[in-house]
Motif scaffolding. Structure first.
Motif, PDB file in Angstrom:
ATOM      1  N   VAL A  12       0.845  -1.203   0.000  1.00  0.00           N
ATOM      2  CA  VAL A  12       0.000   0.000   0.000  1.00  0.00           C
ATOM      3  C   VAL A  12       0.877   1.249   0.000  1.00  0.00           C
ATOM      4  CG1 VAL A  12      -1.623   1.360   1.391  1.00  0.00           C
ATOM      5  CG2 VAL A  12      -2.045  -1.078   1.009  1.00  0.00           C
ATOM      6  N   LYS A  13       1.956   1.244   0.761  1.00  0.00           N
ATOM      7  CA  LYS A  13       2.864   2.393   0.792  1.00  0.00           C
ATOM      8  C   LYS A  13       3.505   2.605  -0.573  1.00  0.00           C
ATOM      9  CE  LYS A  13       6.769   4.444   3.107  1.00  0.00           C
ATOM     10  NZ  LYS A  13       7.903   4.311   3.962  1.00  0.00           N
ATOM     11  N   GLN A  14       3.935   1.541  -1.228  1.00  0.00           N
ATOM     12  CA  GLN A  14       4.547   1.658  -2.550  1.00  0.00           C
ATOM     13  C   GLN A  14       3.540   2.181  -3.583  1.00  0.00           C
ATOM     14  OE1 GLN A  14       5.877  -2.423  -2.847  1.00  0.00           O
ATOM     15  NE2 GLN A  14       8.012  -1.845  -2.426  1.00  0.00           N
ATOM     16  N   ILE A  15       2.332   1.661  -3.533  1.00  0.00           N
ATOM     17  CA  ILE A  15       1.285   2.114  -4.457  1.00  0.00           C
ATOM     18  C   ILE A  15       0.956   3.579  -4.184  1.00  0.00           C
ATOM     19  CG2 ILE A  15      -1.162   1.845  -5.080  1.00  0.00           C
ATOM     20  CD1 ILE A  15      -0.718  -1.219  -4.621  1.00  0.00           C
ATOM     21  N   SER A  16       0.871   3.943  -2.921  1.00  0.00           N
ATOM     22  CA  SER A  16       0.586   5.337  -2.560  1.00  0.00           C
ATOM     23  C   SER A  16       1.651   6.278  -3.101  1.00  0.00           C
ATOM     24  CB  SER A  16       0.488   5.490  -1.041  1.00  0.00           C
ATOM     25  OG  SER A  16      -0.610   4.767  -0.548  1.00  0.00           O
ATOM     26  N   GLU A  17       2.909   5.891  -2.997  1.00  0.00           N
ATOM     27  CA  GLU A  17       3.996   6.706  -3.530  1.00  0.00           C
ATOM     28  C   GLU A  17       3.868   6.877  -5.041  1.00  0.00           C
ATOM     29  OE1 GLU A  17       7.723   5.018  -2.259  1.00  0.00           O
ATOM     30  OE2 GLU A  17       7.321   5.482  -0.151  1.00  0.00           O
ATOM     31  N   LEU A  18       3.528   5.789  -5.743  1.00  0.00           N
ATOM     32  CA  LEU A  18       3.326   5.877  -7.191  1.00  0.00           C
ATOM     33  C   LEU A  18       2.197   6.842  -7.534  1.00  0.00           C
ATOM     34  CD1 LEU A  18       3.630   2.128  -8.291  1.00  0.00           C
ATOM     35  CD2 LEU A  18       5.189   3.993  -8.875  1.00  0.00           C
ATOM     36  N   LEU A  19       1.092   6.728  -6.809  1.00  0.00           N
ATOM     37  CA  LEU A  19      -0.054   7.605  -7.065  1.00  0.00           C
ATOM     38  C   LEU A  19       0.275   9.061  -6.768  1.00  0.00           C
ATOM     39  CD1 LEU A  19      -2.923   5.376  -5.647  1.00  0.00           C
ATOM     40  CD2 LEU A  19      -2.550   5.991  -8.053  1.00  0.00           C
ATOM     41  N   GLU A  20       0.942   9.323  -5.653  1.00  0.00           N
ATOM     42  CA  GLU A  20       1.314  10.694  -5.301  1.00  0.00           C
ATOM     43  C   GLU A  20       2.265  11.295  -6.334  1.00  0.00           C
ATOM     44  OE1 GLU A  20      -0.027  12.617  -2.913  1.00  0.00           O
ATOM     45  OE2 GLU A  20      -1.349  10.904  -2.566  1.00  0.00           O
ATOM     46  N   ASN A  21       3.243  10.513  -6.780  1.00  0.00           N
ATOM     47  CA  ASN A  21       4.182  11.004  -7.797  1.00  0.00           C
ATOM     48  C   ASN A  21       3.458  11.287  -9.113  1.00  0.00           C
ATOM     49  OD1 ASN A  21       6.380  10.926  -6.088  1.00  0.00           O
ATOM     50  ND2 ASN A  21       6.993   8.866  -6.706  1.00  0.00           N
ATOM     51  N   ARG A  23       0.288  12.092  -9.484  1.00  0.00           N
ATOM     52  CA  ARG A  23      -0.542  13.286  -9.292  1.00  0.00           C
ATOM     53  C   ARG A  23       0.293  14.555  -9.367  1.00  0.00           C
ATOM     54  NH1 ARG A  23      -4.624  11.159  -4.519  1.00  0.00           N
ATOM     55  NH2 ARG A  23      -5.895   9.877  -5.921  1.00  0.00           N
ATOM     56  N   LYS A  24       1.471  14.538  -8.756  1.00  0.00           N
ATOM     57  CA  LYS A  24       2.355  15.706  -8.825  1.00  0.00           C
ATOM     58  C   LYS A  24       2.790  15.972 -10.267  1.00  0.00           C
ATOM     59  CE  LYS A  24       4.207  15.236  -4.166  1.00  0.00           C
ATOM     60  NZ  LYS A  24       5.353  14.782  -3.365  1.00  0.00           N
ATOM     61  N   TYR A  25       3.111  14.903 -10.982  1.00  0.00           N
ATOM     62  CA  TYR A  25       3.533  15.033 -12.375  1.00  0.00           C
ATOM     63  C   TYR A  25       2.405  15.621 -13.226  1.00  0.00           C
ATOM     64  CZ  TYR A  25       4.801  13.838 -17.133  1.00  0.00           C
ATOM     65  OH  TYR A  25       5.061  13.914 -18.471  1.00  0.00           O
ATOM     66  N   VAL A  26       1.197  15.113 -13.049  1.00  0.00           N
ATOM     67  CA  VAL A  26       0.052  15.611 -13.816  1.00  0.00           C
ATOM     68  C   VAL A  26      -0.203  17.082 -13.487  1.00  0.00           C
ATOM     69  CG1 VAL A  26      -2.462  15.417 -14.085  1.00  0.00           C
ATOM     70  CG2 VAL A  26      -1.037  13.367 -14.175  1.00  0.00           C
ATOM     71  N   ALA A  27      -0.181  17.429 -12.215  1.00  0.00           N
ATOM     72  CA  ALA A  27      -0.426  18.820 -11.818  1.00  0.00           C
ATOM     73  C   ALA A  27       0.631  19.746 -12.417  1.00  0.00           C
ATOM     74  CB  ALA A  27      -0.448  18.942 -10.297  1.00  0.00           C
ATOM     75  N   THR A  28       1.882  19.340 -12.368  1.00  0.00           N
ATOM     76  CA  THR A  28       2.961  20.149 -12.927  1.00  0.00           C
ATOM     77  C   THR A  28       2.819  20.272 -14.436  1.00  0.00           C
ATOM     78  OG1 THR A  28       4.454  19.476 -11.155  1.00  0.00           O
ATOM     79  CG2 THR A  28       5.480  20.339 -13.143  1.00  0.00           C
ATOM     80  N   SER A  29       2.478  19.177 -15.104  1.00  0.00           N
ATOM     81  CA  SER A  29       2.310  19.194 -16.558  1.00  0.00           C
ATOM     82  C   SER A  29       1.162  20.099 -16.973  1.00  0.00           C
ATOM     83  CB  SER A  29       2.069  17.775 -17.090  1.00  0.00           C
ATOM     84  OG  SER A  29       3.175  16.967 -16.832  1.00  0.00           O
ATOM     85  N   VAL A  30       0.042  19.989 -16.274  1.00  0.00           N
ATOM     86  CA  VAL A  30      -1.117  20.828 -16.577  1.00  0.00           C
ATOM     87  C   VAL A  30      -0.772  22.292 -16.335  1.00  0.00           C
ATOM     88  CG1 VAL A  30      -3.459  21.425 -15.817  1.00  0.00           C
ATOM     89  CG2 VAL A  30      -2.849  19.033 -16.209  1.00  0.00           C
ATOM     90  N   ASN A  31      -0.120  22.584 -15.232  1.00  0.00           N
ATOM     91  CA  ASN A  31       0.267  23.960 -14.911  1.00  0.00           C
ATOM     92  C   ASN A  31       1.173  24.534 -15.999  1.00  0.00           C
ATOM     93  OD1 ASN A  31       0.495  26.290 -13.050  1.00  0.00           O
ATOM     94  ND2 ASN A  31       2.631  25.629 -12.935  1.00  0.00           N
ATOM     95  N   THR A  32       2.167  23.763 -16.416  1.00  0.00           N
ATOM     96  CA  THR A  32       3.094  24.228 -17.448  1.00  0.00           C
ATOM     97  C   THR A  32       2.358  24.468 -18.766  1.00  0.00           C
ATOM     98  OG1 THR A  32       4.937  23.077 -16.397  1.00  0.00           O
ATOM     99  CG2 THR A  32       5.213  23.665 -18.717  1.00  0.00           C
ATOM    100  N   ALA A  33       1.473  23.556 -19.141  1.00  0.00           N
ATOM    101  CA  ALA A  33       0.712  23.711 -20.382  1.00  0.00           C
ATOM    102  C   ALA A  33      -0.189  24.940 -20.320  1.00  0.00           C
ATOM    103  CB  ALA A  33      -0.115  22.452 -20.661  1.00  0.00           C
ATOM    104  N   LEU A  34      -0.806  25.166 -19.175  1.00  0.00           N
ATOM    105  CA  LEU A  34      -1.696  26.319 -19.012  1.00  0.00           C
ATOM    106  C   LEU A  34      -0.905  27.625 -19.118  1.00  0.00           C
ATOM    107  CD1 LEU A  34      -4.613  27.204 -18.248  1.00  0.00           C
ATOM    108  CD2 LEU A  34      -3.854  27.187 -15.884  1.00  0.00           C
ATOM    109  N   ILE A  35       0.209  27.696 -18.427  1.00  0.00           N
ATOM    110  CA  ILE A  35       1.028  28.904 -18.465  1.00  0.00           C
ATOM    111  C   ILE A  35       1.565  29.154 -19.879  1.00  0.00           C
ATOM    112  CG2 ILE A  35       3.215  29.915 -17.670  1.00  0.00           C
ATOM    113  CD1 ILE A  35       2.555  28.696 -14.908  1.00  0.00           C
TER     114      ILE A  35
END
Length: 135
Positions: A12-21, A23-35
């Protein structure tokens, strides 16, 4: 403790880390594309109004008309003031590579209000280094 329970907790900890990473990647990608999109919108508007001046009646009418069309087609986010902010954003950051992917559009809205380029760059670096929120 039960070995199976420990193994499940580790999984569960390993899966959680994958999901968090992810989500961060998607948020950063969306932010960069928007800007980048807002920068390009600002560039297009600037190229349309630069000969008349960005404070001219021509520029104001152009932005008003573009805003009306974009609001009808895409909804909120394309008010006259937002389009004007995109124009100023492009004007202040002519080279897109100087735009930081670490900052949000809200950060840039605050930064473009600073008239001094030296001060604006100082606060941009501080925002990046200290990971300041917009507040």
């Amino acid at each position: 403790m039960d070995i199976m329970k420990i193994d499940n907790e580790i999984l569960v900890k390993q899966i959680s880390e994958l999901l968090e990473n992810a989500r961060k990647y998607v948020a950063t990608s969306v932010n960069t594309a928007l800007i980048e999109t807002y920068w390009n919108i600002g560039k297009l508007i600037y190229e349309k109004v630069e000969n008349q001046g960005i404070e001219s009646n021509y520029a104001k009418e152009t932005i008003k008309n573009i805003s009306k069309s974009l609001l009808e087609k895409y909804g909120k986010g394309f008010s006259k003031s937002n389009l004007y902010s995109m124009l100023i954003f492009y004007k202040d950051y002519r080279i897109f590579q100087t735009v930081s992917g670490q900052l949000s559009w809200s950060h840039y809205i605050e930064l473009i209000q600073i008239n001094s380029e030296h001060k604006r760059m100082f606060y941009q670096k501080e925002c990046e280094n200290a990971r300041w929120s917009v507040r």
